[in-house]
Design a protein around this motif. Sequence first.
Motif, short mmCIF file in Angstrom:
data_model
loop_
_atom_site.label_atom_id
_atom_site.label_comp_id
_atom_site.label_asym_id
_atom_site.label_seq_id
_atom_site.Cartn_x
_atom_site.Cartn_y
_atom_site.Cartn_z
N GLN A 146 65.86 3.52 -40.97
CA GLN A 146 66.21 4.30 -39.78
C GLN A 146 67.72 4.50 -39.69
O GLN A 146 68.21 5.61 -39.42
CB GLN A 146 65.70 3.58 -38.53
CG GLN A 146 66.06 4.25 -37.24
CD GLN A 146 65.40 3.54 -36.08
OE1 GLN A 146 64.29 3.87 -35.72
NE2 GLN A 146 66.08 2.56 -35.50
N LYS A 147 68.48 3.46 -39.94
CA LYS A 147 69.94 3.54 -39.88
C LYS A 147 70.47 4.52 -40.93
O LYS A 147 71.37 5.31 -40.66
CB LYS A 147 70.55 2.15 -40.09
CG LYS A 147 72.05 2.13 -39.98
CD LYS A 147 72.58 0.71 -40.15
CE LYS A 147 74.10 0.69 -40.07
NZ LYS A 147 74.65 -0.64 -40.25
N ARG A 148 69.88 4.48 -42.13
CA ARG A 148 70.30 5.39 -43.20
C ARG A 148 69.99 6.84 -42.81
O ARG A 148 70.83 7.72 -43.00
CB ARG A 148 69.61 5.05 -44.51
CG ARG A 148 70.08 5.98 -45.63
CD ARG A 148 69.34 5.81 -46.92
NE ARG A 148 69.36 4.44 -47.39
CZ ARG A 148 68.55 3.99 -48.34
NH1 ARG A 148 67.67 4.79 -48.89
NH2 ARG A 148 68.61 2.74 -48.74
N ALA A 149 68.81 7.08 -42.25
CA ALA A 149 68.45 8.44 -41.83
C ALA A 149 69.41 8.94 -40.76
O ALA A 149 69.86 10.09 -40.81
CB ALA A 149 67.01 8.46 -41.31
N ARG A 150 69.74 8.08 -39.83
CA ARG A 150 70.67 8.46 -38.75
C ARG A 150 72.07 8.75 -39.32
O ARG A 150 72.73 9.71 -38.91
CB ARG A 150 70.74 7.32 -37.73
CG ARG A 150 71.47 7.67 -36.48
CD ARG A 150 71.24 6.57 -35.43
NE ARG A 150 71.77 6.98 -34.16
CZ ARG A 150 72.98 6.63 -33.71
NH1 ARG A 150 73.75 5.85 -34.42
NH2 ARG A 150 73.40 7.06 -32.54
N GLU A 151 72.50 7.96 -40.27
CA GLU A 151 73.81 8.17 -40.89
C GLU A 151 73.85 9.49 -41.66
O GLU A 151 74.85 10.20 -41.64
CB GLU A 151 74.15 6.99 -41.81
CG GLU A 151 75.50 7.09 -42.48
CD GLU A 151 76.67 7.14 -41.51
OE1 GLU A 151 77.72 7.69 -41.90
OE2 GLU A 151 76.56 6.65 -40.37
N GLU A 152 72.76 9.84 -42.34
CA GLU A 152 72.71 11.12 -43.07
C GLU A 152 72.85 12.29 -42.10
O GLU A 152 73.53 13.27 -42.39
CB GLU A 152 71.40 11.22 -43.86
CG GLU A 152 71.36 10.32 -45.07
CD GLU A 152 70.00 10.25 -45.73
OE1 GLU A 152 69.05 10.95 -45.27
OE2 GLU A 152 69.86 9.51 -46.72
N VAL A 153 72.23 12.19 -40.93
CA VAL A 153 72.35 13.24 -39.92
C VAL A 153 73.78 13.31 -39.40
O VAL A 153 74.35 14.40 -39.24
CB VAL A 153 71.36 13.01 -38.75
CG1 VAL A 153 71.63 13.98 -37.61
CG2 VAL A 153 69.93 13.15 -39.23
#
Length: 154
Positions: free
Chosen positions: A31-38
């Motif tokens: 989840q943290k990685r997905a948020r960082e990509e956004v």
Amino acid sequence: MVLIKNPRTLARRLMRNTGDGPLPLLALRVQKRAREEVREFLSEGGFHEHRLYVLEVAGSHPHIKIGYSSNPWVRLTQHIGEMNRWYHTLIRVHVSEPLSDQHSGRRAEDRAHGFMRRLYPAAAPSSRETFRGTDFKAGAACVDVAVSLTNYPA
């Protein structure tokens, strides 16, 4: 250090059985990685633009969510908080190119929802924006086509 080849796949499996216990650490990292990509994507194109988004949500009821926001970063943060309260987690996010205004955003969102209903007629949405048993990549394609048709009408 352990290398996990497909962390999203493993996070999806873990989240199916989470129940009402703590969220698995791996799922939170995904989840943290997905948020960082956004965040990286929006930092290049603008945080306060009218955009559509697709969220892949894992949990006891996995689904994708297609929505519109004039501030997708803030809206994503709100969605994550709500998901985590219900023992779901974010796996992937797709954010569209910008739209010109709120009216265009709403029109594109309606189109994207319509495309999803046509692609998955048996998987009626559980809410206006939520589609269970559907594919994230199909949702992203529906969003991109809807935005393109709205931004560049024939």
